[in-house]
Write a protein that holds these residues in place. Structure first.
Motif: not given
Length: 83
Positions: A12-27, A29-31
């Motif tokens: 469950l935790l592995g499916s929630i974590m992503f390798g990208q972080v967004g500030i003021n964006t939910a999607t 497009k880069s690290t």
């Protein structure tokens, strides 16, 4: 019971974590993707990234600085111009 919950929690935790972080964006497009709060229009709010400000003496005192580290030297009256 505990041995059964650990793999489930890891999945469950592995499916929630992503390798990208967004500030003021939910999607992102880069690290690290920073999007302006108001990308268009005539707002007076300042958007951007604030780089750490140090004087020349502090910049010269830094050791083991990683390549591509950003700083802004805001006072060159301290320290020396060599180095």
């Amino acid at each position: 019971m505990e041995k059964k919950l650990l793999p489930l929690a890891a999945i469950l935790l592995g499916s929630i974590m992503f390798g990208q972080v967004g500030i003021n964006t939910a999607t992102p497009k880069s690290t690290l993707d920073i999007t302006a709060k108001t990308p268009t229009g005539s707002t007076t709010n300042a958007d951007g990234v604030l780089i750490p400000r140090v004087d020349r003496q502090r910049a010269l005192s830094m050791i083991s600085v990683e390549p591509s580290t950003l700083i802004y030297v805001n006072d060159v009256s301290t320290g020396t111009a060599t180095g």
